[in-house]
Write an enzyme that holds these catalytic residues in place. Structure first.
Site, PDB file in Angstrom:
ATOM      1  CG  ASP A   1      -9.116  16.970 -14.198  1.00  0.00           C
ATOM      2  OD1 ASP A   1      -8.424  16.400 -15.070  1.00  0.00           O
ATOM      3  OD2 ASP A   1     -10.156  16.477 -13.729  1.00  0.00           O
TER       4      ASP A   1
ATOM      5  NE  ARG B   1      -3.013   0.412   3.239  1.00  0.00           N
ATOM      6  CZ  ARG B   1      -2.394   0.456   4.433  1.00  0.00           C
ATOM      7  NH1 ARG B   1      -1.637   1.483   4.764  1.00  0.00           N
ATOM      8  NH2 ARG B   1      -2.551  -0.524   5.295  1.00  0.00           N
TER       9      ARG B   1
ATOM     10  CE1 TYR C   1     -15.865  12.265 -15.881  1.00  0.00           C
ATOM     11  CE2 TYR C   1     -15.451  12.138 -13.528  1.00  0.00           C
ATOM     12  CZ  TYR C   1     -15.792  11.527 -14.716  1.00  0.00           C
ATOM     13  OH  TYR C   1     -16.050  10.189 -14.736  1.00  0.00           O
TER      14      TYR C   1
HETATM   15  C1  LIG Z   1     -12.723  10.624 -16.114  1.00  0.00           C
HETATM   16  C2  LIG Z   1     -12.368  11.925 -15.511  1.00  0.00           C
HETATM   17  C3  LIG Z   1     -12.153  12.046 -14.119  1.00  0.00           C
HETATM   18  C4  LIG Z   1     -12.354  10.890 -13.170  1.00  0.00           C
HETATM   19  O1  LIG Z   1     -11.396   9.892 -13.341  1.00  0.00           O
HETATM   20  P1  LIG Z   1     -11.693   8.317 -13.109  1.00  0.00           P
HETATM   21  O2  LIG Z   1     -10.404   7.685 -13.527  1.00  0.00           O
HETATM   22  O3  LIG Z   1     -12.863   7.945 -13.949  1.00  0.00           O
HETATM   23  O4  LIG Z   1     -11.976   8.148 -11.650  1.00  0.00           O
HETATM   24  C5  LIG Z   1     -11.764  13.286 -13.640  1.00  0.00           C
HETATM   25  N1  LIG Z   1     -11.615  14.345 -14.454  1.00  0.00           N
HETATM   26  C6  LIG Z   1     -11.821  14.269 -15.784  1.00  0.00           C
HETATM   27  C7  LIG Z   1     -11.631  15.473 -16.636  1.00  0.00           C
HETATM   28  C8  LIG Z   1     -12.206  13.062 -16.340  1.00  0.00           C
HETATM   29  O5  LIG Z   1     -12.423  12.997 -17.672  1.00  0.00           O
END
Ligand SMILES: *Cc1c(COP(=O)(O)O)cnc(C)c1O
Length: 384
Positions: free
Chosen positions: A178, A54, A106
């Site tokens: 992000d 972990r 998202y």
């Molecule tokens: C898919 C996505 C997420 C979430 O990620 P997961 O791997 O599905 O948990 C977050 N931000 C954006 C822009 C995404 O496209």
């Protein structure tokens, strides 16, 4: 000679070599999948860098080192999913803290913030970060994080990372970007002033729609220590095989992104000329609202994501997304295969009754790396 690349090596070279020296015990050129939960100790506390999986695993370390290099960061931390990465970043905060969030995030990010983390006393303001006055008005003395997504999902708005970062810094808040939609090949938020960059590795980093994962990259050692503690304490870590899959994906990231961009640019321009199409959103189009900022803060191209609406009187959006052959009707994005979806009924259903609901007839496509003529023919038959 060390086989790890210099920091001056190009992106494609670092994607293949950073963190990926041949295995010291066997000489394996490809980083092995260390499928083990624990590591033997020579004496109490005398280990070789790994104790319990972990906390750390060599396959994960290779992947984290590689992505850190690609984002131009000092360290990377891998998580079981993009949402696990986001959740862990937010756990840097405490009750009473406030977060300013890009309004077009998202759907899963919105759900986690609005439905889960708000119950723990963290306040969120969803604002249009392309509007400086709206951003200014949203800042509070308790604002600790400004959460940027750019291009946003699914409206593909372009947020000026450098400008928002400078203002956030003056307000004493961290900036998290992000970077899922752009990938580090097209956009490097840390160089533009962000404190942390995160990804859903499920998308372009993995690139083959065969793994779910998340990653966080940064430069600050204090934030790293706090995130490592949380990563180990809460434990939302990826397994070694998942780390290996994303690491394999990273090797071709530059190649794939170039092709995604070329295909998407051609399809966006083609869609603009289609009589059935009302409006195309793609930052690579000169007339797009975000084009100028995107041209400044992105490089090599504008990504593989396009959103568009249809003129009334023709086929409905629901009808079109069900009629494509190569564009598979599915959530997600960033894989080698093209996907199509209706955000209001699929990825963004969780925002339906909120202030940040997306237009019900908006179609979003993730342009893959198939032959572009086949993709255009596919959209053509679906539209007409
Ligand atoms: C898919 C996505 C997420 C979430 O990620 P997961 O791997 O599905 O948990 C977050 N931000 C954006 C822009 C995404 O496209």
């Amino acid at each position: 000679m060390s086989s790890t690349p210099d920091e001056s090596a190009g992106f494609g070279t670092r994607a293949i070599h950073a963190g990926q020296a041949p295995d010291p015990t066997t000489g394996a050129v490809t980083v092995p999948i260390y499928q083990t939960s624990t590591f033997v100790q020579r004496g109490v506390g005398e280990h070789q860098g790994y104790e319990y999986a972990r906390t750390g695993n060599p396959t994960r370390t290779a992947y984290e080192t590689c992505i850190a290099s690609l984002e131009g960061g000092a360290w990377g931390l891998a998580f079981a999913s993009g949402m696990a990465a986001i959740d862990t970043i937010l756990k840097l905060l405490s009750a009473g803290d406030h977060v300013v969030v890009a309004d077009d995030v998202y759907g899963g990010t919105f759900r986690l913030f609005d439905k889960v983390l708000s119950r723990f006393g963290i306040a969120f303001s969803f604002v249009d970060l392309t509007d400086p006055a709206a951003f200014e008005a949203a800042l509070r003395p308790t604002t600790r994080i400004v959460w940027i997504e750019t291009p946003t999902n699914p409206m593909l708005k372009i947020v000026d990372i450098a400008a928002v970062s400078a203002r956030a810094k003056a307000a004493g808040a961290w900036v998290v970007v992000d970077n899922t939609f752009a990938s580090p090949y097209l956009q490097q938020p840390l160089a533009l002033g962000a404190d942390l960059v995160m990804h859903s590795a499920t998308k372009y980093l993995g690139g083959h729609s065969d793994v779910v994962g998340g990653i966080v990259v940064g430069n600050d050692g204090d934030i790293e220590a706090r995130l490592r503690f949380l990563q180990n304490a809460a434990g939302a870590v990826p397994g070694p095989f998942d780390c290996w899959l994303v690491l394999r994906g990273l090797k071709t990231l530059a190649l794939r992104m170039r092709h995604h961009c070329v295909n998407a640019q051609a399809i966006a321009e083609w869609l603009e000329d289609q009589p059935a199409v009302a409006h195309v959103i793609y930052p690579g189009l000169p007339g797009d609202a975000g084009h100028a900022v995107a041209a400044r803060q992105m490089r090599h191209g504008f990504g593989g994501m396009i959103s568009f609406t249809l003129r009334p009187g023709g086929r409905s959006a629901r009808d079109v997304v069900a009629r494509t052959r190569y564009f598979k009707l599915a959530e997600s994005l960033g894989g080698v295969e093209s996907l199509i979806e209706l955000p209001s009924a699929m990825t963004h259903l969780s925002t339906a009754d909120s202030d940040i609901a997306v237009p019900v007839d908006l179609i979003r496509i993730s342009v893959g790396i198939e032959d572009v003529a086949d993709l255009m023919a596919d959209l053509d038959q679906a539209l007409s």
